[in-house]
Scaffold this active site. Structure first.
Site, mmCIF file in Angstrom:
data_model
loop_
_atom_site.group_PDB
_atom_site.id
_atom_site.type_symbol
_atom_site.label_atom_id
_atom_site.label_comp_id
_atom_site.label_asym_id
_atom_site.label_seq_id
_atom_site.Cartn_x
_atom_site.Cartn_y
_atom_site.Cartn_z
ATOM 1 N N ASP A 156 -32.514 -7.924 -17.338
ATOM 2 C CA ASP A 156 -31.127 -7.586 -16.461
ATOM 3 C C ASP A 156 -30.136 -7.315 -17.307
ATOM 4 O OD1 ASP A 156 -29.232 -7.514 -13.740
ATOM 5 O OD2 ASP A 156 -28.231 -9.099 -15.326
ATOM 6 N N ALA A 158 -27.932 -5.802 -12.195
ATOM 7 C CA ALA A 158 -28.750 -4.757 -12.577
ATOM 8 C C ALA A 158 -30.245 -4.628 -11.804
ATOM 9 C CB ALA A 158 -29.186 -4.304 -13.783
ATOM 10 N N ASP A 159 -30.625 -6.017 -11.711
ATOM 11 C CA ASP A 159 -31.715 -6.399 -10.972
ATOM 12 C C ASP A 159 -31.727 -6.311 -9.570
ATOM 13 O OD1 ASP A 159 -33.540 -7.102 -12.803
ATOM 14 O OD2 ASP A 159 -33.070 -9.226 -12.979
ATOM 15 N N LEU A 160 -30.414 -6.907 -9.046
ATOM 16 C CA LEU A 160 -30.126 -6.577 -7.688
ATOM 17 C C LEU A 160 -30.180 -5.341 -6.911
ATOM 18 C CD1 LEU A 160 -27.716 -9.848 -7.554
ATOM 19 C CD2 LEU A 160 -30.197 -9.767 -6.597
#
Length: 390
Positions: free
Chosen positions: A135, A163-165
């Site tokens: 992330d 960014a991950d989410l």
């Protein structure tokens, strides 16, 4: 309760850490039958300790099947699952799935209706294809850290793995679109999202300032970069947010502050003037807001139609009456942990509801149950356990 809205879909979850589990969680909460495939040792440590808050929040509403995909019998079980599945979600580095022969083309040959979703750091091809994704790397590469933090502070990461989410949420959206399209075509397809792509998409107007206006945004700290005055202001007992974008809202703010001199000051009369004189204007506003408590200002400003609110710590967030009204959490019984409170969905439908119907499973908790559904008898299951296939 009525039938769960996605209960007709079977999802094979090959994901780990965060972006992939976030995607699958969207489907699981709306009722999809999710089978989480883990290594025989389990996935603990990839997303925190298994009984820790992070892992428990990410993997609820799933069944767990432990499976060694490096063994031929493990791959055969995977193939049986794929023949019955609607969706496979994976977030391996791009080369890994081809080595294991669980890439889209290999699995599509078994089930042409399969929707196969891949989440990667930087994309399934291109010069960064084989780089490990994380992330914070995407936050930096995608520009977010250059516009976060106080002016001149240097790069600052956002306090959540954004960014991950968002890569996970966009993947879930792509999966749902592909399932809808399948109703017309009868065929599945390959859905792809990446941390980098999601991060850039989330830059939104900040990115457009460059792509259209050729302006390189910088750090604006707590001030909104273009809507002024919008930011954090000290009060007699803390800080509040005020958002007074546009001339009409600015005039309302001045009236609520009993600050006619700010309304008539020619330096602040226009959006451009307020932008050019941001520091001086903020200082004058804060000199006034320091005279009352946060609660007093929030009540007065909202009554005047000026958006304002507190800056809550996490415990204050979940004590807030509006948050409690939104019912953003659900409690679910866990065999080892007792009652666990997890974070819910921010979407509500008028007829069909999301639900937390089961806690995060123990590693392999549903292995025998899933194998029996695939047609394995007790003797075959015992042999798979003995050979450490499952």
């Amino acid at each position: 309760m009525s039938k769960r809205p996605l209960s007709r879909f079977k999802v094979i979850d090959l994901t780990r850490v965060r972006a992939g589990p976030t995607a699958v969680r969207q489907l699981a909460d709306w009722g999809a039958d999710v089978i989480k495939i883990e290594s025989p040792a389990g996935d603990a440590g990839l997303g925190g300790a298994r009984h820790g808050p992070d892992f428990q929040n990410l993997h609820r509403n799933k069944r767990s099947l432990t499976l060694d995909l490096k063994q031929p019998e493990g791959l055969e079980i995977m193939r049986r699952l794929v023949r019955q599945a609607d969706v496979v979600v994976e977030n391996y580095r791009p080369d890994v799935k081809f080595r294991l022969k669980i890439d889209y083309e290999s699995l599509r040959a078994l089930n042409p209706r399969l929707v196969y979703a891949s989440i990667s750091g930087f994309g399934q091809d291109g010069p960064y294809r084989d780089r490990p994704g994380f992330d914070q790397i995407a936050q930096g590469l995608g520009g977010l850290m250059s516009i976060t933090g106080l002016p001149g502070q240097g790069p600052v990461r956002v306090g959540i793995p954004v960014a991950d989410l968002t890569a996970g949420i966009f993947a879930a959206m792509g999966i749902l679109v592909a399932l809808l399209e399948r109703e017309e075509s009868g065929e599945g397809q390959w859905v792809q999202s990446s941390l980098l792509g999601a991060q850039i998409s989330m830059l939104d107007f900040q990115a457009a300032r460059w792509t259209i206006g050729k302006e390189v945004p910088g750090q604006a700290g707590n001030d909104h970069p273009t809507s002024i005055p919008t930011g954090v202001f000290a009060t007699a007992d803390g800080h509040i947010n005020i958002a007074a974008a546009g001339t009409e809202m600015y005039r309302r703010l001045c009236a609520a502050l009993s600050a006619d001199h700010l309304a008539t000051n020619p330096d602040y009369a226009s959006d451009k003037g307020r932008s050019q004189n941001r520091k001086a204007l903020n200082a004058e506003i804060e000199a006034i807001t320091r005279g009352k408590t946060s609660a007093e200002w929030i009540a007065e400003l909202n009554k005047a139609g000026v958006p304002s609110g507190p800056i809550n710590s996490m415990d204050e967030v979940f004590a807030d009456p509006q948050v409690r009204h939104l019912n953003m959490t659900r409690r679910v019984p866990h065999k080892a942990l007792g009652e666990v409170e997890v974070i819910g969905q921010p979407i509500e439908l008028s007829r069909t509801k999301w639900e937390i119907h089961s806690p995060t499973p123990e590693a392999g908790e549903h292995t025998e149950e899933v194998l029996r559904e695939l047609g394995y008898d007790d003797a075959a299951i015992a042999a798979l356990h003995e050979r450490k296939v499952v």
